[in-house]
Design an enzyme around this catalytic site. Structure first.
Site, PDB file in Angstrom:
ATOM      1  N   ASP A 132     -10.854   2.456   4.379  1.00 24.76           N
ATOM      2  CA  ASP A 132     -11.339   1.119   3.942  1.00 24.76           C
ATOM      3  C   ASP A 132     -12.788   0.746   3.784  1.00 24.76           C
ATOM      4  O   ASP A 132     -13.075  -0.229   3.231  1.00 24.76           O
ATOM      5  CB  ASP A 132     -10.829   0.183   5.096  1.00 24.76           C
ATOM      6  CG  ASP A 132      -9.607  -0.517   4.934  1.00 24.76           C
ATOM      7  OD1 ASP A 132      -9.195  -0.812   3.688  1.00 24.76           O
ATOM      8  OD2 ASP A 132      -8.771  -0.735   5.913  1.00 24.76           O
ATOM      9  N   GLN A 165      -4.333  -1.603   9.963  1.00 23.63           N
ATOM     10  CA  GLN A 165      -4.200  -2.991   9.243  1.00 23.63           C
ATOM     11  C   GLN A 165      -4.904  -4.047  10.200  1.00 23.63           C
ATOM     12  O   GLN A 165      -4.349  -4.052  11.440  1.00 23.63           O
ATOM     13  CB  GLN A 165      -2.741  -3.018   8.783  1.00 23.63           C
ATOM     14  CG  GLN A 165      -2.504  -4.449   8.067  1.00 23.63           C
ATOM     15  CD  GLN A 165      -3.228  -4.289   6.643  1.00 23.63           C
ATOM     16  OE1 GLN A 165      -3.213  -3.619   6.052  1.00 23.63           O
ATOM     17  NE2 GLN A 165      -3.850  -5.667   6.366  1.00 23.63           N
ATOM     18  N   LYS A 178       0.799  -1.417   0.138  1.00 20.48           N
ATOM     19  CA  LYS A 178      -0.071  -0.006  -0.143  1.00 20.48           C
ATOM     20  C   LYS A 178       0.892   1.340   0.037  1.00 20.48           C
ATOM     21  O   LYS A 178       0.596   2.247  -0.480  1.00 20.48           O
ATOM     22  CB  LYS A 178      -0.844   0.021   1.232  1.00 20.48           C
ATOM     23  CG  LYS A 178      -2.076  -0.944   1.027  1.00 20.48           C
ATOM     24  CD  LYS A 178      -2.795  -1.427   2.314  1.00 20.48           C
ATOM     25  CE  LYS A 178      -3.627  -2.572   2.253  1.00 20.48           C
ATOM     26  NZ  LYS A 178      -4.361  -2.970   3.816  1.00 20.48           N
TER      27      LYS A 178
END
Ligand code: NDP
Length: 285
Positions: free
Chosen positions: A121, A98, A54
């Site tokens: 997200d 994460q 990412k």
């Protein structure tokens, strides 16, 4: 019939290039680059790879990645305090934590503490709820990426029969909501579903998000159907494979995503798209 391959790597690269153009346009107008804050707690090897990927994608797109690597011993309070600070930081457009988080941290409480306005997200209940009522803001990255891949095929989605295998909050459920948005008729299958092969055999579009190597057999696929394979699994020989028996399915499908190089790259590209969109909604270029 031999399928056309949906090249997720290429579609993701093109999307990242378009985001880069958008970032350059912002900079040329004197606006700031979008910022994505990423939080990694602990040493999970897979998480480290995901976060590194990412970060690299951010570099390619011109989005600023702000990495917060925290030790395994980080307390929930410390993590919540960091998120609180990032929620109020005007340079941050997206916040990503994460997962998985260490056992002593309540992941749901942490994810819910991210401001819905910075939920890159798209996992926050506000954003899932907005998608459910047909007024999406941040869209979960994997289903959003799949919608971009489907657009790329040029297929008409209104009225098609779509079968999704899997009902997780990060893939199956939001995927169903995305497909309802474009007027597909959606069936969501899971571990209690009866006659899965029969349901798949009637589908114009199959999205497999099960997490079991080559679980969906090629001869279940209706000739001409589109097959989207979300799964990432290692088979007995240690090879990376999807949830669909690719060889046999590609003899019947009209379009099919490979694993790797299909849905995976799109998930990362959609994260950048969400972050860019967030910056644009804060101060448009
Ligand atoms: P989950 O384990 O959260 O969900 C799996 C789903 O599959 C569940 O809904 C489960 O049903 C269903 N399922 C399990 N067994 C069967 C069965 N025998 N028949 C029908 N359905 C079944 O997985 P995720 O959604 O998180 O991920 C799915 C896969 O996608 C994994 O391989 C993951 O690695 C991959 N993935 C890939 C991404 C990418 O970017 N390419 C992003 C996210 C995930 P039930 O609810 O009844 O238990």
């Amino acid at each position: 019939m031999k399928s056309q391959i949906i090249d997720g790597k290429k579609v993701a690269e093109d999307l990242i290039n378009r985001i880069k153009e958008g970032v350059d346009r912002r900079l040329a107008k004197g606006l700031r680059a979008p910022g994505l804050a990423m939080i990694l707690v602990g040493d999970n090897p897979a998480s480290k790879v995901y976060v590194r990927n990412k970060e690299k994608a951010c570099e390619r797109s011109g989005i600023l990645s702000m990495m917060h690597r925290l030790p395994e011993s980080t307390s929930e309070q410390e993590l919540l305090a960091l998120i609180d600070r990032l929620n109020g930081d005007a340079a941050v457009d997206g916040i990503l934590v994460q997962i998985p988080l260490p056992q002593h941290i309540d992941a749901e409480a942490v994810l819910n503490s991210i401001s819905p306005d910075k939920d890159a997200d798209g996992f926050h209940p506000d954003n899932m709820g907005r998608l459910a009522i047909g007024a999406p803001r941040f869209r979960p990255c994997t289903p959003r990426g799949i919608m971009t891949l489907l657009e790329h095929t040029g297929a008409e989605l209104a009225g098609i029969d779509a079968v999704i295998v899997g009902r997780s909050n990060i893939v199956g459920r939001p995927m169903a909501l995305e497909l309802i948005q474009v007027s597909a008729t959606v069936t969501v299958c899971h571990s209690k579903t009866r006659d899965l092969p029969g349901k798949i055999a009637a589908a114009d579009l199959v999205v497999a998000a099960v997490g079991r190597a080559e679980f969906v057999k090629g001869d279940w696929i209706k000739p001409g159907a589109i097959v989207i394979d979300v799964g990432i699994n290692r088979n007995e020989e240690g090879k990376l494979v999807g949830d669909v028996e690719f060889g046999a399915a590609s003899e019947r499908a009209s379009w099919i995503t490979p694993v790797p190089g299909g849905v995976g790259p799109m998930t990362v590209a959609s994260l950048l798209e969400n972050t860019f969109d967030s910056a644009e909604s804060r101060d448009p270029s």
